[in-house]
Write an enzyme that holds these catalytic residues in place. Structure first.
Site, PDB file in Angstrom:
ATOM      1  N   GLY B  10      -7.055  -6.059  -6.053  1.00  0.00           N
ATOM      2  CA  GLY B  10      -8.507  -5.938  -6.158  1.00  0.00           C
ATOM      3  C   GLY B  10      -9.031  -6.171  -7.568  1.00  0.00           C
ATOM      4  N   ASN B  11      -8.298  -5.703  -8.608  1.00  0.00           N
ATOM      5  CA  ASN B  11      -8.845  -5.780  -9.969  1.00  0.00           C
ATOM      6  C   ASN B  11      -8.790  -7.181 -10.568  1.00  0.00           C
ATOM      7  OD1 ASN B  11      -6.146  -5.983 -10.833  1.00  0.00           O
ATOM      8  ND2 ASN B  11      -6.654  -4.926 -12.731  1.00  0.00           N
ATOM      9  N   LYS B 127      -5.360   5.706   6.097  1.00  0.00           N
ATOM     10  CA  LYS B 127      -6.179   4.894   5.189  1.00  0.00           C
ATOM     11  C   LYS B 127      -7.650   5.263   5.328  1.00  0.00           C
ATOM     12  CE  LYS B 127      -3.861   1.519   2.984  1.00  0.00           C
ATOM     13  NZ  LYS B 127      -4.085   1.120   1.574  1.00  0.00           N
ATOM     14  N   LYS B 208      -1.790  -5.400   1.837  1.00  0.00           N
ATOM     15  CA  LYS B 208      -1.804  -6.804   1.421  1.00  0.00           C
ATOM     16  C   LYS B 208      -0.463  -7.248   0.838  1.00  0.00           C
ATOM     17  CE  LYS B 208      -2.935  -7.003  -2.652  1.00  0.00           C
ATOM     18  NZ  LYS B 208      -2.123  -6.923  -3.884  1.00  0.00           N
ATOM     19  N   LYS B 270       4.216  -2.084  -3.055  1.00  0.00           N
ATOM     20  CA  LYS B 270       4.636  -3.254  -3.848  1.00  0.00           C
ATOM     21  C   LYS B 270       6.165  -3.282  -3.994  1.00  0.00           C
ATOM     22  CE  LYS B 270       0.312  -2.925  -6.366  1.00  0.00           C
ATOM     23  NZ  LYS B 270      -0.448  -3.368  -5.197  1.00  0.00           N
TER      24      LYS B 270
END
Lengths: 307, 307
Positions: B10-11, B127, B208, B270
């Site tokens: 997102g960043n 979530k 993602k 991740k």
């Protein structure tokens, strides 16, 4: 295999007056595909679609939340609507193909369409979009062009410029050549213009049938099938001497178009798209409608436009 | 040419605390591409992206307008966010490539990702998504699972199931092979499940990075680059004995992961994605961040995870 572009009008997805809940969207889409399946399975296919109701909903949602979030411009809202409808159209086409044991890849390509910032449409915007306002509210709106809507109150108007080039044309071509069914040009495409060589989004809506013609001509397609509200094109529409046409040649199409037989915002751009397509070498344009009774496309009444 | 998937957090698109107006989105995206250009221009590339802030905005907009329009489920909202960000990411990549005289096609593929309806995530959704509610409001909400959000009030929670298959994988593969740069798997993909052989949308959000790994492994890619908030992975994060890692091997990654070194919802998925990718034959996973000072990716500090 012929190369055919199928341009789905709004009513292939949502009937007039319906509120468009999820399951009715799916049901209309499935009905549309059932009618079109004989064409889809035997040809190379691109499917384009209108987004009128959905872009309107997203524009109003965007405005209702403007105190909470930065408002996005119309190019972004158009892109959102391509995601919304592209997804439903792709998923249900995959399902119908699987049910009929037809092996074809289906893919939705986000599509940008080049327009000219100097297009005369930007000087006199005519396309109503988004919420209705009263006279007090319009004084607070900044940066919008507002016109009185004949139906009620005031509304924002935006330009509907001519589509000049489909940015993703190369990719669509390579996918069609390997027989993928490509869903593209949703809502006429995301309008962008060029500043030097840079692509810049612009607030506008592009006519879906004109964008479809631009794509079909660039891809040297054989045929465009336009699915709309009525089965056949008429001259003297809704007058005593109304006459529906089964066939229309290029010369007559141009004559009737110049006479003003086909109103702006409904049959006008479809006939204009057909004229351009055939002038550039396309073989035929078929204008027809979706049958509520499940007829196949071959059984439908239609207008066929040829040279 | 190596085959590299770049997963943008997102960043890379929106900094924390910003309101995310159009021009700041464009500016962050351009800055991100400048850093990544040396990688992009010399390799076969897929770009994926997170959609956290945008899917939240669209969910709230959707809810604010629920008295006017049928609310769309989360799969549709995810598709909308793929259109929104896919468009901006594609347009600016085309611009940066043109500025640098690099000729590559860029295309955004709407992406559906298969999940299992029996995934345990559906039994215990975790979530948080959409607006905050107070205690009175939550009694009126129908069909939502609601939990107390540690930050404030109550919020809807949805499942984050494991991604199993990228529906558009074939198409993405053929485009990558002809050196197109493919933007795909936005927001982890649109979650769908199978009923017999039919694809059906499901309300969920897919991580993602896990979806990116699923895609990269299916495409037999060499490398994944994950762009996130911090430059390097740390163990004992924010403790006195915190240690940043330049290199991490598979065995240690698994050990630290099992120790709970990497929290759910940030570094956890991740590292999990990295472990899966390398176990399936991927060569390396790089975790790094976007430099505000315009460093190239080679100059950045990073964690490299290898077998």
């Amino acid at each position: 295999m012929k190369k055919i572009l199928i341009a789905l009008g709004g009513n292939a997805i949502l009937k007039k007056g319906e509120n468009g809940d999820y399951s009715s969207l799916i049901s209309h889409i499935r009905n549309t595909y059932k009618q079109l399946l004989p064409i889809i399975k035997n040809n190379k296919i691109v499917i384009t679609f209108g987004n009128g109701p959905q872009v309107g909903i997203l524009a109003i949602q965007n405005e209702l939340a403007k105190n909470k979030f930065s408002q996005m411009p119309l190019d972004v809202i158009g892109a959102e609507s391509q995601g919304w409808l592209g997804y439903l159209l792709e998923k249900e086409l995959i399902n119908i193909l699987r049910e009929n044991k037809i092996k074809r890849d289906v893919v939705t390509i986000l599509t940008q369409v080049l327009v000219d910032k100097k297009d005369k449409a930007f000087r006199n915007p005519t396309k109503f979009i988004g919420p209705f306002y009263n006279k007090n509210e319009i004084n607070k709106l900044k940066g919008y062009k507002i016109k009185k809507d004949p139906r009620q109150g005031y509304r924002r108007v935006v330009a509907s410029p001519e589509p000049l080039e489909i940015i993703e044309c190369n990719t669509i071509k390579s996918l069609v050549n390997k027989k993928s069914i490509v869903i593209a040009c949703g809502g006429g495409g995301i309008p962008i213009h060029k500043n030097k060589n840079n692509l810049i989004g612009i607030e506008a809506v592009i006519d879906k049938d004109l964008a479809s013609e631009c794509l079909a001509s660039s891809l040297k397609f054989d045929e465009i099938i336009i699915i709309t509200d009525i089965e056949r094109v008429a001259i003297n529409y809704k007058q005593k001497n109304q006459k529906f046409l089964d066939n229309l040649n290029l010369k007559d199409a141009k004559k009737y178009f110049e006479e003003g037989q086909f109103p702006e915002g409904s049959m006008g751009p479809k006939i204009k798209a057909a004229i351009h397509f055939i002038e550039k070498g396309g073989k035929q344009v078929v204008i027809t409608s979706i049958s509520p009774s499940g007829k196949s496309i071959k059984e439908m009444r239609k207008t066929i436009i040829r040279k």
